[in-house]
Design a protein around this motif. Sequence first.
Motif, PDB file in Angstrom:
ATOM      1  N   HIS A 159       3.924   4.358 -17.157  1.00 27.74           N
ATOM      2  CA  HIS A 159       2.973   4.308 -18.268  1.00 27.74           C
ATOM      3  C   HIS A 159       1.984   3.172 -18.095  1.00 27.74           C
ATOM      4  CE1 HIS A 159       1.284   4.545 -22.218  1.00 27.74           C
ATOM      5  NE2 HIS A 159       1.776   3.386 -22.581  1.00 27.74           N
ATOM      6  N   GLY A 160       2.452   2.039 -17.550  1.00 31.27           N
ATOM      7  CA  GLY A 160       1.565   0.898 -17.374  1.00 31.27           C
ATOM      8  C   GLY A 160       0.547   1.152 -16.281  1.00 31.27           C
ATOM      9  N   THR A 161      -0.428   0.294 -16.196  1.00 30.93           N
ATOM     10  CA  THR A 161      -1.485   0.467 -15.192  1.00 30.93           C
ATOM     11  C   THR A 161      -1.471  -0.648 -14.158  1.00 30.93           C
ATOM     12  OG1 THR A 161      -3.002  -0.737 -16.630  1.00 30.93           O
ATOM     13  CG2 THR A 161      -2.979   1.654 -16.832  1.00 30.93           C
ATOM     14  N   ALA A 162      -0.574  -1.610 -14.298  1.00 26.20           N
ATOM     15  CA  ALA A 162      -0.611  -2.780 -13.433  1.00 26.20           C
ATOM     16  C   ALA A 162      -0.356  -2.440 -11.971  1.00 26.20           C
ATOM     17  CB  ALA A 162       0.414  -3.811 -13.900  1.00 26.20           C
ATOM     18  N   VAL A 163       0.523  -1.460 -11.707  1.00 27.07           N
ATOM     19  CA  VAL A 163       0.836  -1.160 -10.320  1.00 27.07           C
ATOM     20  C   VAL A 163       0.131   0.095  -9.827  1.00 27.07           C
ATOM     21  CG1 VAL A 163       3.079  -2.272 -10.470  1.00 27.07           C
ATOM     22  CG2 VAL A 163       2.898   0.153 -10.959  1.00 27.07           C
ATOM     23  N   GLY A 164      -0.692   0.702 -10.651  1.00 29.15           N
ATOM     24  CA  GLY A 164      -1.386   1.927 -10.262  1.00 29.15           C
ATOM     25  C   GLY A 164      -2.229   1.723  -9.019  1.00 29.15           C
ATOM     26  N   GLY A 165      -2.022   2.554  -8.033  1.00 27.89           N
ATOM     27  CA  GLY A 165      -2.828   2.470  -6.820  1.00 27.89           C
ATOM     28  C   GLY A 165      -2.374   1.404  -5.851  1.00 27.89           C
ATOM     29  N   ILE A 166      -1.337   0.609  -6.215  1.00 27.69           N
ATOM     30  CA  ILE A 166      -0.886  -0.467  -5.334  1.00 27.69           C
ATOM     31  C   ILE A 166       0.389  -0.070  -4.599  1.00 27.69           C
ATOM     32  CG2 ILE A 166      -0.110  -2.876  -5.244  1.00 27.69           C
ATOM     33  CD1 ILE A 166      -1.748  -3.370  -7.770  1.00 27.69           C
ATOM     34  N   LEU A 167       1.355   0.427  -5.367  1.00 30.97           N
ATOM     35  CA  LEU A 167       2.638   0.798  -4.773  1.00 30.97           C
ATOM     36  C   LEU A 167       2.731   2.299  -4.548  1.00 30.97           C
ATOM     37  CD1 LEU A 167       5.053  -1.369  -6.970  1.00 30.97           C
ATOM     38  CD2 LEU A 167       3.894  -2.018  -4.857  1.00 30.97           C
ATOM     39  N   THR A 168       3.488   2.689  -3.525  1.00 31.73           N
ATOM     40  CA  THR A 168       3.750   4.104  -3.311  1.00 31.73           C
ATOM     41  C   THR A 168       4.736   4.597  -4.372  1.00 31.73           C
ATOM     42  OG1 THR A 168       5.670   3.748  -1.899  1.00 31.73           O
ATOM     43  CG2 THR A 168       3.496   3.751  -0.819  1.00 31.73           C
ATOM     44  N   ASP A 169       4.889   5.936  -4.463  1.00 32.18           N
ATOM     45  CA  ASP A 169       5.821   6.498  -5.443  1.00 32.18           C
ATOM     46  C   ASP A 169       7.244   5.998  -5.199  1.00 32.18           C
ATOM     47  OD1 ASP A 169       4.209   9.775  -5.749  1.00 32.18           O
ATOM     48  OD2 ASP A 169       3.803   7.845  -6.713  1.00 32.18           O
ATOM     49  N   ARG A 170       7.651   5.932  -3.915  1.00 30.85           N
ATOM     50  CA  ARG A 170       9.003   5.473  -3.605  1.00 30.85           C
ATOM     51  C   ARG A 170       9.167   3.999  -3.957  1.00 30.85           C
ATOM     52  NH1 ARG A 170      13.666   7.755  -3.491  1.00 30.85           N
ATOM     53  NH2 ARG A 170      13.302   9.188  -1.750  1.00 30.85           N
ATOM     54  N   GLU A 171       8.115   3.215  -3.715  1.00 29.20           N
ATOM     55  CA  GLU A 171       8.177   1.793  -4.057  1.00 29.20           C
ATOM     56  C   GLU A 171       8.270   1.594  -5.573  1.00 29.20           C
ATOM     57  OE1 GLU A 171       5.669   0.252  -0.130  1.00 29.20           O
ATOM     58  OE2 GLU A 171       4.670   0.485  -2.070  1.00 29.20           O
ATOM     59  N   LYS A 172       7.599   2.454  -6.311  1.00 31.15           N
ATOM     60  CA  LYS A 172       7.711   2.377  -7.778  1.00 31.15           C
ATOM     61  C   LYS A 172       9.138   2.688  -8.231  1.00 31.15           C
ATOM     62  CE  LYS A 172       2.904   3.722  -8.659  1.00 31.15           C
ATOM     63  NZ  LYS A 172       2.009   4.790  -9.167  1.00 31.15           N
ATOM     64  N   GLU A 173       9.769   3.659  -7.569  1.00 29.78           N
ATOM     65  CA  GLU A 173      11.155   3.984  -7.912  1.00 29.78           C
ATOM     66  C   GLU A 173      12.075   2.800  -7.619  1.00 29.78           C
ATOM     67  OE1 GLU A 173      12.411   8.073  -6.682  1.00 29.78           O
ATOM     68  OE2 GLU A 173      10.773   8.206  -5.928  1.00 29.78           O
ATOM     69  N   ILE A 185       7.188  -4.273  -1.414  1.00 27.52           N
ATOM     70  CA  ILE A 185       6.825  -4.552  -2.820  1.00 27.52           C
ATOM     71  C   ILE A 185       6.465  -6.022  -2.976  1.00 27.52           C
ATOM     72  CG2 ILE A 185       7.764  -4.719  -5.172  1.00 27.52           C
ATOM     73  CD1 ILE A 185       9.468  -2.196  -4.460  1.00 27.52           C
ATOM     74  N   TYR A 186       7.310  -6.908  -2.438  1.00 26.46           N
ATOM     75  CA  TYR A 186       7.044  -8.346  -2.549  1.00 26.46           C
ATOM     76  C   TYR A 186       5.700  -8.690  -1.909  1.00 26.46           C
ATOM     77  CZ  TYR A 186      11.976  -9.181  -3.855  1.00 26.46           C
ATOM     78  OH  TYR A 186      13.199  -9.207  -4.477  1.00 26.46           O
ATOM     79  N   ARG A 187       5.459  -8.118  -0.694  1.00 29.61           N
ATOM     80  CA  ARG A 187       4.219  -8.412   0.027  1.00 29.61           C
ATOM     81  C   ARG A 187       2.996  -7.964  -0.771  1.00 29.61           C
ATOM     82  NH1 ARG A 187       5.013  -5.285   3.775  1.00 29.61           N
ATOM     83  NH2 ARG A 187       3.473  -3.671   3.362  1.00 29.61           N
ATOM     84  N   LYS A 188       3.041  -6.724  -1.302  1.00 32.48           N
ATOM     85  CA  LYS A 188       1.890  -6.188  -2.025  1.00 32.48           C
ATOM     86  C   LYS A 188       1.628  -6.937  -3.326  1.00 32.48           C
ATOM     87  CE  LYS A 188       2.215  -1.435  -0.243  1.00 32.48           C
ATOM     88  NZ  LYS A 188       2.409  -0.008  -0.598  1.00 32.48           N
TER      89      LYS A 188
END
Length: 491
Positions: free
Chosen positions: A426-440, A472-475
Motif C-alpha cells: 500500500h505504501g509508496t516508499a519502496v515502489g520501483g526500488i525493490l523487486t517483488d521477491r525483495e518486497k516479500e 535490500i540493504y544495498r538498495k
Amino acid sequence: MIDAIRREAASAAPEHARMLLRRNWLRLIIESHTGELERLCMSDPDPHDPQLLLIRACCRDLSGDSYGAEYLRGQGLRVAEDDFVACFTDLLLAPDTAAKAAAADRAHLALTQCGPDDDYSSALFLLGWTEVRLRRDFPRAIALLRSAVAEAQLRDRPETHRLALSNLAFALTQAGLFGEAERLLESLPEASGPSDWDRFEGGLPAANLGCIAYWRGDFERAATLLESAIVEESPGNNFEALARLYYVMSLVALRREERYYAAASLLQGISRADKHGIPWDTLRRVVSAWLAHAQGQDARALALSAPALTRTGAAVAHALLSELYRAIGEPVLSGQAFRLAAAAGLPRYARVSTLVTSAALHSAAGRGDLAHEQLDHALENAAVERVLAPFLSDDPVISDLLTAHAHWGSNHQEFLHEILEKRGLHGTAVGGILTDREKEVLACLRTTMTADEIAARLGVAYPTVKSHIRAIYRKLGVTSRRAAVHAVDPG
C-alpha cells in the motif's frame, strides 16, 4: 394484480377493489407499481379515505416527493396507530429515529396478529429493512430478512425475494459478516429493469461491495466499485450517498490529492437531515473532516466534526472520528468519540478501528504493554473477516507500533505478517526500488522470522534469502534489519 384491482374497480362492487388494494398495497409498493397504485387510490369512490391517503404518501416518498409524502401522511393520520396500513406506512415515512423505532415496535406486534387481509410477506421484508437502518439489533434484523427471503420464495414473489436478499446482504455487511455478504451480493438475481424501489435505495450491490473492499484495505477496488454507484442527481440519503462517503474515504486512503476538490463536491450532495434512521449529517461531517485533514486543514476538520460529538447512534462514524482526533493530536476529543462509538454497539470492523486507535493512544502515552494488548485484541477481531484498513494508516505511531508488535510477539503472527506485507504494497516508499521477491522478503523481515524460516515460507534456498537481504540493504542504503524496516516505513 393491478389489472385485477382495475377490473374490480370497474365492476359494480368497488368495495371489493378496495379490499384487494388494501391486501396488496405493500407488495405493489415494494415491487415498484407506485404510479399505478396511486392512480388506483385516486380513482376510488372515496379518494380521501385515510388508508388510501397513507398508501399514496408511500408512493410519493418512493417517487422522490418527500414533501408530498409528508402532507399526505398528515392527512391520513386519522386512523388508529395500530391500523396495519398506518403501522407499515410509518415504517417508511416516520420522520426521525425515535418515531421509526416506535413504529417498528408496533410492527413487531402487528406481524403476530396478521389477518387474511394483511400482506405478511411484504410486511416481514419491510420490518427487516427498517431494523437494519435502526441498527439497534443486527441479529434480529438479519433473522427477519432471512425469514422474508424464505417467505417471498414460498409465495413465488421474485422481486420481493431479490430485494430481501439484497437487504440481507446489506444487513450482513453492516454487522461485519463480510464473507457471507459478498457471496450474496455476487449471486443476486438480476433486476428486470430500473424500478422505483431500486431508485429509492440507490446502488445497493456496488455500494456494499465497495464498503467491504474499503474495510479490507483494498482501496483501489473500493474506489472503482463505489464510483460506479454514484449518480449526481441522487437524493443524498440512500445507498448512493453511502457510496459517496466510502468513495471519499478511499481517495483519502489512496492520497489521491488531484480528486479532493471533486470529492468535496460529492459530499455536499449528501443529506443534512436524518432519513430512515440514518444520521446522514453526522456521517457527512465526519468524512468531510477526514478530507480536510488529508488536505492539511486540521482547524477546519475540527470545526466540521464538532457537531458530531453532540449526536448518538452513529457507531462507525464515531469510530472513524476517534481515529481522526487521535491523528490530529486531540486525545481528549478522541476519547469522547470513542465513548460515543462504544455506546452505540460496534460491529466487528468498527471495533477493530477503535482498538487500533486505543492502542495508538496508549503507545503515544508511553503505556507500551497496554498498547500491545489492545493491538493484539484488534488483530484477533480483524482476522475473522480480514479487516485490514485500520492497520494501513500511514501514521508513524501505528507504523512503529505494528513493527514493534512483530518483535513483541503476537498470538496472530500470520495475520500480522499479512498486514505488514499489505502495508508494504500500500505504501509508496519502496515502489520501483525493490523487486517483488525483495518486497516479500522485506515483509518477512518485519516479523521475528529467521532467515531459515523466511526461506521455508517462500520456498527458496537459504543462500537465496541472504542474497535478497543483502540486495535490500544495498538498495535502501542501510546495514541492519531494523534500519531496513524503518527506511521503508510509509509513515
